[in-house]
Design a protein around this motif. Sequence first.
Motif, PDB file in Angstrom:
ATOM      1  N   GLY A 299     -18.232  40.613  18.478  1.00  0.00           N
ATOM      2  CA  GLY A 299     -17.080  39.917  17.806  1.00  0.00           C
ATOM      3  C   GLY A 299     -16.738  40.613  16.785  1.00  0.00           C
ATOM      4  N   TRP A 300     -17.844  41.353  15.928  1.00  0.00           N
ATOM      5  CA  TRP A 300     -17.492  42.157  14.755  1.00  0.00           C
ATOM      6  C   TRP A 300     -16.678  43.187  14.998  1.00  0.00           C
ATOM      7  CZ3 TRP A 300     -17.947  46.874  12.881  1.00  0.00           C
ATOM      8  CH2 TRP A 300     -18.031  47.114  11.665  1.00  0.00           C
TER       9      TRP A 300
ATOM     10  N   GLY B  49     -20.921  34.166  17.025  1.00  0.00           N
ATOM     11  CA  GLY B  49     -20.605  35.686  17.469  1.00  0.00           C
ATOM     12  C   GLY B  49     -18.998  35.784  17.671  1.00  0.00           C
ATOM     13  N   LYS B  50     -18.229  34.739  17.260  1.00  0.00           N
ATOM     14  CA  LYS B  50     -16.679  34.783  17.439  1.00  0.00           C
ATOM     15  C   LYS B  50     -16.273  35.526  16.306  1.00  0.00           C
ATOM     16  CE  LYS B  50     -16.262  30.422  19.897  1.00  0.00           C
ATOM     17  NZ  LYS B  50     -15.863  29.259  19.825  1.00  0.00           N
ATOM     18  N   PRO B  51     -15.222  36.658  16.768  1.00  0.00           N
ATOM     19  CA  PRO B  51     -14.565  37.317  15.388  1.00  0.00           C
ATOM     20  C   PRO B  51     -14.033  36.410  14.513  1.00  0.00           C
ATOM     21  CG  PRO B  51     -13.353  37.882  17.575  1.00  0.00           C
ATOM     22  CD  PRO B  51     -14.580  36.710  17.895  1.00  0.00           C
ATOM     23  N   MET B  52     -14.187  36.938  13.101  1.00  0.00           N
ATOM     24  CA  MET B  52     -13.450  36.229  11.945  1.00  0.00           C
ATOM     25  C   MET B  52     -13.239  37.359  10.980  1.00  0.00           C
ATOM     26  SD  MET B  52     -14.007  32.866  12.479  1.00  0.00           S
ATOM     27  CE  MET B  52     -14.038  32.107  10.958  1.00  0.00           C
ATOM     28  N   VAL B  53     -11.955  36.892  10.604  1.00  0.00           N
ATOM     29  CA  VAL B  53     -11.410  37.882   9.307  1.00  0.00           C
ATOM     30  C   VAL B  53     -11.399  37.195   8.197  1.00  0.00           C
ATOM     31  CG1 VAL B  53      -9.706  39.575   8.672  1.00  0.00           C
ATOM     32  CG2 VAL B  53     -10.272  39.492  11.131  1.00  0.00           C
ATOM     33  N   ARG B  54     -12.160  37.796   7.139  1.00  0.00           N
ATOM     34  CA  ARG B  54     -11.899  37.001   5.625  1.00  0.00           C
ATOM     35  C   ARG B  54     -11.002  37.613   4.969  1.00  0.00           C
ATOM     36  NH1 ARG B  54     -16.231  37.323   2.971  1.00  0.00           N
ATOM     37  NH2 ARG B  54     -17.433  39.128   4.394  1.00  0.00           N
ATOM     38  N   LEU B  55     -10.353  37.011   3.894  1.00  0.00           N
ATOM     39  CA  LEU B  55      -9.571  37.818   3.065  1.00  0.00           C
ATOM     40  C   LEU B  55     -10.278  37.650   1.426  1.00  0.00           C
ATOM     41  CD1 LEU B  55      -5.781  36.933   3.635  1.00  0.00           C
ATOM     42  CD2 LEU B  55      -7.039  39.180   3.810  1.00  0.00           C
TER      43      LEU B  55
END
Length: 97
Positions: free
Chosen positions: A31-32, A66-72
């Motif tokens: 995920g990462w 484990g799901k991909p996440m994108v933070r700003l």
Amino acid sequence: MDGDDDFGAELAASLDPDSWVWLPGVDYAAGWRVARRTADELNELLALCGVDCSALRAIADTDAQGKPMVRLEGGAEGWLSLEGLLCLAAKAHLKSG
């Protein structure tokens, strides 16, 4: 102290175990990696639009499953730059629609 008397309470409230506890058997690395590719692409796009990565940047992460996440993350300058870009995009969208 910075004068924020509720800092401890805010910190405690933000410590959601579901957001930081690693579960056995979950493939966080996969995920990462997906999130990293997406964050890299977003950072490249922000740079092309003139937003410095020290002002605003995308960071790869995963959620508890484990799901991909994108933070700003960024300071006020970066968020104001993003606001300006989104306003331009909204105006262009309205003109084309």
